[in-house]
Design an enzyme around this catalytic site. Structure first.
Site, mmCIF file in Angstrom:
data_model
loop_
_atom_site.group_PDB
_atom_site.id
_atom_site.type_symbol
_atom_site.label_atom_id
_atom_site.label_comp_id
_atom_site.label_asym_id
_atom_site.label_seq_id
_atom_site.Cartn_x
_atom_site.Cartn_y
_atom_site.Cartn_z
ATOM 1 C CD GLU A 80 10.476 -109.108 -82.374
ATOM 2 O OE1 GLU A 80 10.658 -110.603 -82.231
ATOM 3 O OE2 GLU A 80 11.523 -109.247 -81.166
ATOM 4 C CG HIS A 98 6.001 -107.900 -80.361
ATOM 5 N ND1 HIS A 98 6.183 -107.934 -78.056
ATOM 6 C CD2 HIS A 98 6.764 -107.039 -80.470
ATOM 7 C CE1 HIS A 98 7.689 -107.458 -78.346
ATOM 8 N NE2 HIS A 98 7.992 -106.838 -79.210
ATOM 9 C CG HIS A 100 8.612 -102.890 -77.251
ATOM 10 N ND1 HIS A 100 9.881 -102.219 -78.124
ATOM 11 C CD2 HIS A 100 8.864 -104.133 -77.301
ATOM 12 C CE1 HIS A 100 10.147 -103.378 -78.552
ATOM 13 N NE2 HIS A 100 9.455 -104.361 -78.081
ATOM 14 C CE1 TYR A 119 -12.497 -110.306 -62.894
ATOM 15 C CE2 TYR A 119 -12.531 -110.414 -60.461
ATOM 16 C CZ TYR A 119 -13.179 -109.547 -62.063
ATOM 17 O OH TYR A 119 -14.054 -108.926 -61.878
ATOM 18 C CG HIS A 160 11.292 -108.397 -76.398
ATOM 19 N ND1 HIS A 160 12.115 -108.757 -77.226
ATOM 20 C CD2 HIS A 160 10.872 -106.863 -76.917
ATOM 21 C CE1 HIS A 160 11.504 -108.443 -78.420
ATOM 22 N NE2 HIS A 160 10.827 -107.132 -78.720
ATOM 23 C CE1 TYR A 215 -23.659 -117.918 -66.524
ATOM 24 C CE2 TYR A 215 -22.030 -118.410 -65.284
ATOM 25 C CZ TYR A 215 -22.893 -118.612 -65.205
ATOM 26 O OH TYR A 215 -23.990 -119.626 -64.425
#
Length: 218
Positions: A80, A98, A100, A119, A160, A215
Site C-alpha cells: 500500500e 491504514h 482493516h 460529534y 477494504h 479547546y
C-alpha cells in the site's frame, strides 16, 4: 546520514513498530493486514510487506524517499506504499495509519458516507466519506482515497478499511480508533428494529469542529 539523523530515524522506527503492534493488539488488523508509515524529512518509514508486527526488529527498518525508491532496509515496503505516499505528497501529515477494522470495513460496504451519529465525526473534519473501491496497492485506490480525504483527516475505503493521518503517530492512531468507534455506534443503533438513528447536521458538526480548534479534542 549523521549520527543525529540515525538516532532520529531509529526512534521513529521504534514508534512506528509500537503503533503497528497497537493496531493488532486492539483488533484493528488481522495477521499482516494494514500498514503504518511515518515521514521524517525526506524519508518515509513504512511497515514492510508480509511481516507480522510482533516479529519486527530494529534491523528490519524499512524506508523510502518521496518517490517511493527504497533507501533504508532490505525488506519490501508494504504493497500500500502508493496510498501512503499520496497522503504525504498532498497534505502536511507526517503519519498515516491504514487498518482493516471490522466495524469500519462493514460500514464501507453499506454507505457512501458514515452517518454522523456522534460529534466524533468532527475530529476527522466532518462527515467521513467512503472512497470508491479499487484494488489494493493501485494508483486508482490512492486517487480515490485523496478525493475522500479532501478537508478531512480520515476516510473509509469501500470494501477494504480505514485511512487516517495526522501530525504524529499517536494522532493518526487516535483518529483511526475514533473512526472505528463511530462506525460501531452507527451499526449498533441502526440494528434496532423499527428505529432510525438521529443524525447530526453539518452545521452541528461544524460547530463542534470550531470548538475543537479552540479547546482541543474532547
Amino acid at each position: 546520514m549523521s549520527d543525529g539523523q540515525h538516532e532520529v530515524i531509529a526512534r521513529g522506527w521504534e514508534a512506528l513498530v509500537a503503533t503497528a503492534r497497537r493496531t493488532a493488539a486492539e483488533g484493528l488488523v488481522v495477521g499482516t493486514s494494514g500498514n503504518v508509515s511515518l515521514r521524517i524529512g525526506d524519508t518515509v518509514l513504512v511497515t514492510p510487506s508480509g511481516v507480522p508486527y510482533e516479529r519486527l526488529r530494529p534491523e528490519d527498518l524499512t524506508g523510502v524517499d518521496p518517490e517511493g525508491n527504497q533507501i533504508l532496509g532490505t525488506l519490501a515496503p508494504t504493497s500500500e506504499l502508493p496510498l501512503h505516499l499520496a497522503v504525504y505528497r498532498n497534505t502536511d501529515a507526517t503519519a498515516v495509519v491504514h487498518t482493516h477494522a471490522v466495524h469500519a470495513t462493514a460500514v464501507s460496504t453499506l454507505v457512501t458516507e458514515v452517518p454522523p451519529v456522534h460529534y466524533a465525526a468532527a475530529i476527522l473534519g466532518g462527515t467521513v466519506r467512503v472512497a470508491p473501491y479499487a484494488r489494493y496497492g493501485t494508483p486508482e485506490l490512492a486517487a480515490n482515497m485523496l478525493a475522500a480525504l479532501r478537508d478531512r483527516t480520515g476516510c473509509l475505503l469501500a470494501n477494504h478499511g480505514t485511512v487516517t493521518c495526522g501530525a504524529t503517530l499517536d494522532e493518526a492512531y487516535d483518529r483511526t480508533a475514533q473512526l472505528e468507534w463511530l462506525c460501531h455506534v452507527w451499526l449498533t443503533a441502526s440494528s434496532v428494529p423499527g428505529r432510525t438513528p438521529a443524525l447530526l447536521s453539518e452545521a452541528q458538526l461544524g460547530d463542534v469542529g470550531e470548538a475543537l480548534k479552540g479547546y482541543g479534542q474532547r
